[in-house]
Write an enzyme that holds these catalytic residues in place. Sequence first.
Site, PDB file in Angstrom:
ATOM      1  N   SER A 173       0.827  -1.202   0.000  1.00 51.59           N
ATOM      2  CA  SER A 173       0.000   0.000   0.000  1.00 51.59           C
ATOM      3  C   SER A 173       0.867   1.260   0.000  1.00 51.59           C
ATOM      4  O   SER A 173       1.618   1.493  -0.937  1.00 51.59           O
ATOM      5  CB  SER A 173      -0.965  -0.036   1.183  1.00 51.59           C
ATOM      6  N   ASP A 326      -3.070   6.601  -3.283  1.00 52.98           N
ATOM      7  CA  ASP A 326      -1.805   6.048  -2.820  1.00 52.98           C
ATOM      8  C   ASP A 326      -1.357   4.985  -3.841  1.00 52.98           C
ATOM      9  O   ASP A 326      -2.054   4.728  -4.827  1.00 52.98           O
ATOM     10  CB  ASP A 326      -1.934   5.517  -1.396  1.00 52.98           C
ATOM     11  N   ASP A 328      -1.285   1.736  -4.262  1.00 52.58           N
ATOM     12  CA  ASP A 328      -2.139   0.629  -4.706  1.00 52.58           C
ATOM     13  C   ASP A 328      -3.587   1.070  -4.881  1.00 52.58           C
ATOM     14  O   ASP A 328      -4.471   0.252  -5.137  1.00 52.58           O
ATOM     15  CB  ASP A 328      -2.054  -0.565  -3.748  1.00 52.58           C
ATOM     16  N   ASP A 330      -5.946   2.141  -2.966  1.00 55.06           N
ATOM     17  CA  ASP A 330      -7.055   1.848  -2.053  1.00 55.06           C
ATOM     18  C   ASP A 330      -7.385   3.040  -1.159  1.00 55.06           C
ATOM     19  O   ASP A 330      -8.404   3.031  -0.473  1.00 55.06           O
ATOM     20  CB  ASP A 330      -6.808   0.578  -1.239  1.00 55.06           C
TER      21      ASP A 330
END
Length: 582
Positions: A173, A326, A328, A330
């Site tokens: 992440s 961000d 990734d 999410d």
Amino acid sequence: MDSTAHEDLLERARAWLAQDPDPDTRAELRALLEGAEVGDADALDALHDRFATRLAFGTAGLRGELGAGTNRMNRVLVAQAAAGLAAYLAERAGVDAAADDVAEPAPLRPDAPLVVVGYDGRRNSDVFARDSVEIFAGAGLRAVLLPRLLPTPVLAFAVRHLGAAAGVMVTASHNPPNDNGYKVYLGGEDEGSQIVSPADAEIAAHIQRVADAGDIAALPRSLAFETASEDVVDAYIEATAAVAPAPAGADGMTWVYTAMHGVGWETLSAILDRAGYPAPVVVSEQIEPDGSFPTVSFPNPEEPGAMDLSFAAADEARAEFVIANDPDADRLAVALPDPDGGWRRLTGNEIGLLLGWRAARLVTSRGEGEGGAAAARPSLACSLVSSPGLKAIADAHGLDFHATLTGFKWISRAPGIVYGFEEALGYLVNPETVRDKDGISAAIAVLGLAADARREGRTLGDLLAEFDETFGVFASDQVSVRTDDVAAVGAMMSALRKQHPHTVGDVPIEQVDDLLEGVDGLPPGDVLRLWLDDGSRVIVRPSGTEPKLKVYLDVRAESSADAQSRLRALADGARALLDSLA
């Protein structure tokens, strides 16, 4: 370190070296071993750091720094995790998996559980994903690999869309550049949510058995895995575009987008086309995936400086707002022009309350609010450290409200959920398709709000002001203390439990809730919640990812000036409390 412990450490490192298939981590470990064997203290310390403990598999899966050893993310650890998860899924489904010590792949059975695996653009994400599907297939499971690097929400969507028993996303992440992770979702009755207890402990036990068995080369592997078609990605794009098709006010809207060197842009751009929104001005330096994150030291939109390139692009374009994902995708960040010049990133609570208000209006416009059967009533949910303003929204619209432990593994499981958020820039706006935070669907929802407001000659800032007028001013802040020792954080929590403070600053504490005792039906958690007699709330908990103690502050007031004044005083009191513990 005595001679026995020293030799044991070297033996564990040699055993790891013998099974490691990665030339980079083998070279790293070989150099450390050679140094330790001739008495190099630095090399010995480095070996101890890598092997003294093991990255724990928990409800967040695995996450840590890349490198050799049991305390790092690497191909050995990932192989053990994949084999352990395969054994857990086979056991859960009541089918036979290949034995850990048999190198021959198990045949694929018609009733074999399906596992879908996704990966982002971080270092080794693709390698870890490929290792995983080969091991899943070797264990006799039906393994499906997403077609290319994609956002985490696409993997979370695919678990439900494909009817998978589980999903794995290889990502860290918004963690530092040299980290990676292994995030696990479960299908079936878990509906595509992240794992919670007791599944985490049961999977961890299987992983430990694989690790105890020794060489990962003995794990059965198979190339008989599938690569998902583009239909899966197209289905996510279609579902997400439907979250907020562009209204007339979107015409001519000027905005800036950054992917923060992550994987969000390709998917988001397709959704923008489908939903009818104008393309943004992109931050070109950050728009393509790059696991080295060359323009940010910490690829998290919340970090100071992370959005500076976005703000520069917005100034040049005279943009109305900035949106950031961000790495990734999410999480979602939004920034608005500051009246005094520059840009102000909205807090996660501000975005969360705007989106929660949107969700409540949508539900009540469909007649699904007050008056429904209790078991079927739609609800809004947020983590207990997020703004209490969401409960005010739910109450005003006749909806249920649930405060959960931190993390979307809990938020996504709230009964009747139609919307959920957490203050750390995470939003669940489309629970029928994705049971996790989703920065892309949240971006589409924000674009819809902005375009609707624009059609009326207003801005997102005006919507925030309208919220304050409607529900009162909810103001939030955080303070924290960082330590060099994780044990020190536990000691501070123990000290607080042993002797509750009587005030925070000058404000008396009316009630203390210790969530280790399971307050309000919540699972036990390492959290203290303090209710102050002026209606303010203070929550203290250890960080889940860093060695620090975090304090969340919330006040409600009639005016912004009063809210900010009380919040500053509360923050000063919280800092004094932390100083007394440190």
